[in-house]
Design a protein around this motif. Structure first.
Motif, PDB file in Angstrom:
ATOM      1  N   LYS A 290     -11.516  -9.115   4.438  1.00 47.89           N
ATOM      2  CA  LYS A 290     -12.535  -8.346   3.721  1.00 47.89           C
ATOM      3  C   LYS A 290     -13.241  -9.237   2.705  1.00 47.89           C
ATOM      4  O   LYS A 290     -12.708 -10.284   2.321  1.00 47.89           O
TER       5      LYS A 290
ATOM      6  N   TYR B 211       0.845  -1.186   0.000  1.00 46.72           N
ATOM      7  CA  TYR B 211       0.000   0.000   0.000  1.00 46.72           C
ATOM      8  C   TYR B 211       0.881   1.238   0.000  1.00 46.72           C
ATOM      9  O   TYR B 211       1.915   1.244   0.665  1.00 46.72           O
TER      10      TYR B 211
ATOM     11  N   ASP C 283      -7.220  -8.110   2.047  1.00 45.50           N
ATOM     12  CA  ASP C 283      -8.212  -7.332   1.297  1.00 45.50           C
ATOM     13  C   ASP C 283      -8.371  -7.963  -0.084  1.00 45.50           C
ATOM     14  O   ASP C 283      -9.244  -8.799  -0.298  1.00 45.50           O
ATOM     15  N   THR C 284      -7.501  -7.627  -1.031  1.00 44.26           N
ATOM     16  CA  THR C 284      -7.566  -8.262  -2.352  1.00 44.26           C
ATOM     17  C   THR C 284      -6.907  -9.635  -2.316  1.00 44.26           C
ATOM     18  O   THR C 284      -7.155 -10.472  -3.188  1.00 44.26           O
ATOM     19  N   GLY C 285      -6.036  -9.851  -1.342  1.00 47.88           N
ATOM     20  CA  GLY C 285      -5.314 -11.111  -1.259  1.00 47.88           C
ATOM     21  C   GLY C 285      -4.016 -11.103  -2.061  1.00 47.88           C
ATOM     22  O   GLY C 285      -3.270 -12.078  -2.066  1.00 47.88           O
TER      23      GLY C 285
ATOM     24  N   THR D 114      -1.175  -9.350  -1.649  1.00 48.06           N
ATOM     25  CA  THR D 114       0.019  -9.435  -0.812  1.00 48.06           C
ATOM     26  C   THR D 114       0.229 -10.870  -0.360  1.00 48.06           C
ATOM     27  O   THR D 114       1.340 -11.405  -0.424  1.00 48.06           O
TER      28      THR D 114
ATOM     29  N   GLU E 240      -1.016 -12.191   9.322  1.00 48.98           N
ATOM     30  CA  GLU E 240      -1.341 -10.934   8.632  1.00 48.98           C
ATOM     31  C   GLU E 240      -2.390 -10.169   9.426  1.00 48.98           C
ATOM     32  O   GLU E 240      -3.263 -10.784  10.045  1.00 48.98           O
ATOM     33  N   ASP E 241      -2.328  -8.865   9.356  1.00 44.32           N
ATOM     34  CA  ASP E 241      -3.352  -8.050  10.009  1.00 44.32           C
ATOM     35  C   ASP E 241      -4.688  -8.162   9.283  1.00 44.32           C
ATOM     36  O   ASP E 241      -5.725  -8.419   9.867  1.00 44.32           O
ATOM     37  N   ILE E 242      -4.627  -7.970   7.944  1.00 44.31           N
ATOM     38  CA  ILE E 242      -5.866  -7.928   7.173  1.00 44.31           C
ATOM     39  C   ILE E 242      -5.610  -8.406   5.752  1.00 44.31           C
ATOM     40  O   ILE E 242      -4.554  -8.139   5.195  1.00 44.31           O
TER      41      ILE E 242
ATOM     42  N   PHE F 120     -12.694   0.852   5.326  1.00 45.12           N
ATOM     43  CA  PHE F 120     -11.284   0.973   5.698  1.00 45.12           C
ATOM     44  C   PHE F 120     -11.188   1.069   7.216  1.00 45.12           C
ATOM     45  O   PHE F 120     -11.806   1.928   7.831  1.00 45.12           O
ATOM     46  N   VAL F 121     -10.421   0.191   7.815  1.00 43.34           N
ATOM     47  CA  VAL F 121     -10.323   0.154   9.280  1.00 43.34           C
ATOM     48  C   VAL F 121      -8.915   0.488   9.767  1.00 43.34           C
ATOM     49  O   VAL F 121      -7.936   0.265   9.048  1.00 43.34           O
TER      50      VAL F 121
END
Ligand code: IMP
Length: 183
Positions: A135, A74, A107-109, A111, A103-105, A156-157
């Motif tokens: 997500k 990001y 999203d798209t996967g 990473t 992992e923290d989060i 977005f958190v």
């Protein structure tokens, strides 16, 4: 700006400190059961997973080793650049090891798929993934996340390691940002 100002940038609290710790304890019990009699190397993905690894590993009643990787996916906004770069590699040789990526989060996967491929190429005995937040888009992809803390919406958190422009990582809760922060 004091700590109160930081928390007042939140629109809503998604997970309280207590809820976060309860989920980590639940994940720790699952991990203990699955890795019984096996070695375990937790690979925390910096910087977001910092708090999660610290707390998750202390919930584990067993030996565990910890290493870190830093990757960038990001920029300084809320959108994925789609580019993954290693900023810090592991100190550990993972061949023959049981690796658990934390992992923290997801999203798209993006990473995560990249990380999985990268670590699998190093010859570990196993590689699994624990993502504290997931997500909706990630839930649809092929990326196999074995341990999920919470499925959340597309908002977005921030907090508990998660940042917006490198801020809010130090919040004890996870929440959504108020629109005034963006403007
Ligand atoms: P992915 O490659 O799209 O799955 O993005 C994963 C990375 O994006 C995470 O490790 C976070 O650093 C960042 N990210 C995705 N969603 C959020 C969010 O809601 N808040 C903070 N960071 C996020």
């Amino acid at each position: 700006m004091d700590a109160k100002d930081v928390a007042s940038d939140l629109d809503a609290v998604l997970l309280t400190e207590e809820q976060i710790q309860q989920s980590l304890a639940r994940l720790a019990r699952e991990i203990e059961a699955d890795y019984e009699g096996k070695d375990l190397l937790i690979v925390g993905v910096l910087k977001g997973a910092l708090m999660i690894v610290a707390d998750l590993s202390r919930h584990l009643n067993r030996h565990v080793q910890t290493d870190w990787m830093a990757v960038s996916s990001y920029g300084s906004g809320t959108r994925s650049s789609g580019v993954v770069r290693i900023l810090k590699d592991l100190d550990t040789d993972i061949s023959g090891r049981n690796v658990l990526i934390v992992e923290d989060i997801v999203d798209t996967g993006l990473t995560l798929s990249w990380l999985l491929a990268n670590l699998k190429s190093r010859g570990p005995a196993s590689v699994e993934v624990c993502a504290f937040l997931r997500k909706p888009e990630a839930a649809k992809t092929q990326v196999d996340v074995r341990y999920v803390g919470h499925d959340i919406g597309n908002e977005f958190v921030v907090g508990y390691g998660l940042d917006f422009d490198e801020r809010y990582r130090n919040l004890r809760v996870i929440g959504t940002l108020s629109p005034h922060v963006y403007s």
